[in-house]
Design a protein around this motif. Structure first.
Motif, PDB file in Angstrom:
ATOM      1  N   GLY A   1     -11.844   9.871  -6.623  1.00 41.97           N
ATOM      2  CA  GLY A   1     -10.807  10.593  -7.348  1.00 41.97           C
ATOM      3  C   GLY A   1     -10.014   9.661  -8.234  1.00 41.97           C
ATOM      4  O   GLY A   1     -10.329   8.477  -8.376  1.00 41.97           O
ATOM      5  N   THR A   2      -8.980  10.205  -8.842  1.00 41.43           N
ATOM      6  CA  THR A   2      -8.104   9.442  -9.729  1.00 41.43           C
ATOM      7  C   THR A   2      -6.796   9.155  -9.003  1.00 41.43           C
ATOM      8  O   THR A   2      -6.183  10.066  -8.432  1.00 41.43           O
ATOM      9  CB  THR A   2      -7.829  10.211 -11.029  1.00 41.43           C
ATOM     10  N   TYR A   3      -6.370   7.894  -9.046  1.00 38.31           N
ATOM     11  CA  TYR A   3      -5.189   7.460  -8.298  1.00 38.31           C
ATOM     12  C   TYR A   3      -4.259   6.618  -9.175  1.00 38.31           C
ATOM     13  O   TYR A   3      -4.707   5.962 -10.115  1.00 38.31           O
ATOM     14  CB  TYR A   3      -5.592   6.602  -7.098  1.00 38.31           C
ATOM     15  N   THR A   4      -2.985   6.633  -8.801  1.00 41.91           N
ATOM     16  CA  THR A   4      -2.034   5.643  -9.287  1.00 41.91           C
ATOM     17  C   THR A   4      -1.855   4.616  -8.181  1.00 41.91           C
ATOM     18  O   THR A   4      -1.561   4.980  -7.037  1.00 41.91           O
ATOM     19  CB  THR A   4      -0.676   6.278  -9.630  1.00 41.91           C
ATOM     20  N   ILE A   5      -2.067   3.341  -8.494  1.00 38.15           N
ATOM     21  CA  ILE A   5      -1.999   2.302  -7.466  1.00 38.15           C
ATOM     22  C   ILE A   5      -0.784   1.413  -7.707  1.00 38.15           C
ATOM     23  O   ILE A   5      -0.373   1.169  -8.845  1.00 38.15           O
ATOM     24  CB  ILE A   5      -3.279   1.457  -7.424  1.00 38.15           C
ATOM     25  N   SER A   6      -0.192   0.924  -6.606  1.00 38.94           N
ATOM     26  CA  SER A   6       0.997   0.088  -6.710  1.00 38.94           C
ATOM     27  C   SER A   6       1.178  -0.731  -5.446  1.00 38.94           C
ATOM     28  O   SER A   6       0.557  -0.455  -4.408  1.00 38.94           O
ATOM     29  CB  SER A   6       2.241   0.948  -6.964  1.00 38.94           C
ATOM     30  N   LEU A   7       2.052  -1.739  -5.537  1.00 39.54           N
ATOM     31  CA  LEU A   7       2.453  -2.581  -4.415  1.00 39.54           C
ATOM     32  C   LEU A   7       3.944  -2.410  -4.171  1.00 39.54           C
ATOM     33  O   LEU A   7       4.718  -2.227  -5.116  1.00 39.54           O
ATOM     34  CB  LEU A   7       2.200  -4.061  -4.714  1.00 39.54           C
ATOM     35  N   ASP A   8       4.363  -2.494  -2.915  1.00 43.30           N
ATOM     36  CA  ASP A   8       5.791  -2.480  -2.614  1.00 43.30           C
ATOM     37  C   ASP A   8       6.436  -3.817  -2.939  1.00 43.30           C
ATOM     38  O   ASP A   8       7.576  -3.875  -3.396  1.00 43.30           O
ATOM     39  CB  ASP A   8       6.030  -2.135  -1.140  1.00 43.30           C
ATOM     40  N   HIS A   9       5.721  -4.911  -2.676  1.00 42.44           N
ATOM     41  CA  HIS A   9       6.260  -6.239  -2.944  1.00 42.44           C
ATOM     42  C   HIS A   9       5.118  -7.223  -3.150  1.00 42.44           C
ATOM     43  O   HIS A   9       3.958  -6.914  -2.863  1.00 42.44           O
ATOM     44  CB  HIS A   9       7.154  -6.717  -1.783  1.00 42.44           C
ATOM     45  N   GLY A  10       5.450  -8.409  -3.653  1.00 46.52           N
ATOM     46  CA  GLY A  10       4.441  -9.430  -3.875  1.00 46.52           C
ATOM     47  C   GLY A  10       3.536  -9.112  -5.059  1.00 46.52           C
ATOM     48  O   GLY A  10       3.917  -8.384  -5.985  1.00 46.52           O
ATOM     49  N   TYR A  11       2.354  -9.662  -5.033  1.00 49.32           N
ATOM     50  CA  TYR A  11       1.383  -9.410  -6.094  1.00 49.32           C
ATOM     51  C   TYR A  11      -0.015  -9.418  -5.483  1.00 49.32           C
ATOM     52  O   TYR A  11      -0.221  -9.864  -4.342  1.00 49.32           O
ATOM     53  CB  TYR A  11       1.468 -10.462  -7.202  1.00 49.32           C
ATOM     54  N   GLY A  12      -0.978  -8.931  -6.230  1.00 45.90           N
ATOM     55  CA  GLY A  12      -2.347  -8.935  -5.740  1.00 45.90           C
ATOM     56  C   GLY A  12      -3.284  -8.344  -6.773  1.00 45.90           C
ATOM     57  O   GLY A  12      -2.875  -7.996  -7.899  1.00 45.90           O
TER      58      GLY A  12
END
Length: 232
Positions: free
Chosen positions: A170-181
């Motif tokens: 499917g299609t998603y919006t991806i994100s992080l709460d903190h940090g980076y990756g």
């Protein structure tokens, strides 16, 4: 820089366009546009980050973990520790922080990840064949390897995940709460797609990704990426 000319008692001010008078505009390249719009890393930077992909990263195992066995290493020597695991799906963690390296049956590196409480990801989830070798370096005091159950998720930790088995297509919006990756979208005999994610309140990024059957995901450097489904 301004030049002053006198002509018939009148002063003419001519602004010469040199550095400092007007900013030079550089045309945006496809690489910069793709990064600015969706945090997708392309070109030489992507090649440097990903390098070559070992086909063993596409390993599939019995997700029922019938043969898998948990392993606990209470003391890791300074020279590191080599682990041999039964075929299965595992989550690996260690204290305080070190490198977990996984090699295929030929001794070729499949992946390496910084894992621990103080740097890198908190854990690493991977499918392992019995012929593989896992190397925990001397940065650890202890290492824990536990069986990882399989279910459809919308939050993925560091490791390798299969679309359709671990997360729905499917299609998603991806994100992080903190940090980076980084999120790598891998597909056999196709070019890898790479997204850089930054968490926090300042400079936070989000990306839109389309996942389909036959793809694998590798989450690296990040402890947890959230996948928020978009409305169809």
């Amino acid at each position: 820089m301004k030049n002053i000319f006198r002509n018939g008692g009148m002063m003419l001010f001519v602004c010469v366009l040199v550095a400092g008078c007007q900013a030079k505009q550089t045309p945006a390249t496809e690489q910069t546009v793709r990064y600015e719009q969706n945090s997708e890393v392309t070109g030489d930077e992507k090649e440097e980050l990903i390098k070559s992909v070992n086909p063993a990263i596409f390993t599939t195992v019995d997700r029922n973990n019938r043969e898998a066995q948990a392993v606990s290493v209470p003391v890791v020597p300074k020279s590191g520790k080599v682990l041999k695991l039964k075929t299965g799906r595992y989550m690996i963690s260690g204290y305080p922080t070190g490198n977990i390296s996984i090699f295929d049956s030929e001794g070729e590196l499949i992946l390496r990840e910084i894992v621990g409480d103080y740097a890198g990801a908190r854990s690493l989830t991977v499918s392992v064949e019995e012929s593989y070798t896992i190397q925990a370096d001397g940065g650890y005091d202890s290492v824990e390897v536990v069986l990882s159950p399989t279910s459809l998720l919308t939050e993925l930790t560091a490791g390798v995940w299969e679309v359709g088995t671990d997360i729905q297509a499917g299609t998603y919006t991806i994100s992080l709460d903190h940090g980076y990756g980084y999120l790598q979208i891998l597909e056999k005999e196709k070019d890898t797609i790479l997204y850089e994610l930054i968490g926090g309140t300042i400079g936070r990024t989000e990306s839109t990704v389309k996942l389909k059957m036959g793809q694998w995901l590798r989450v690296t450097d990040a402890s947890l990426i959230t996948f928020r489904p978009q409305n169809p």
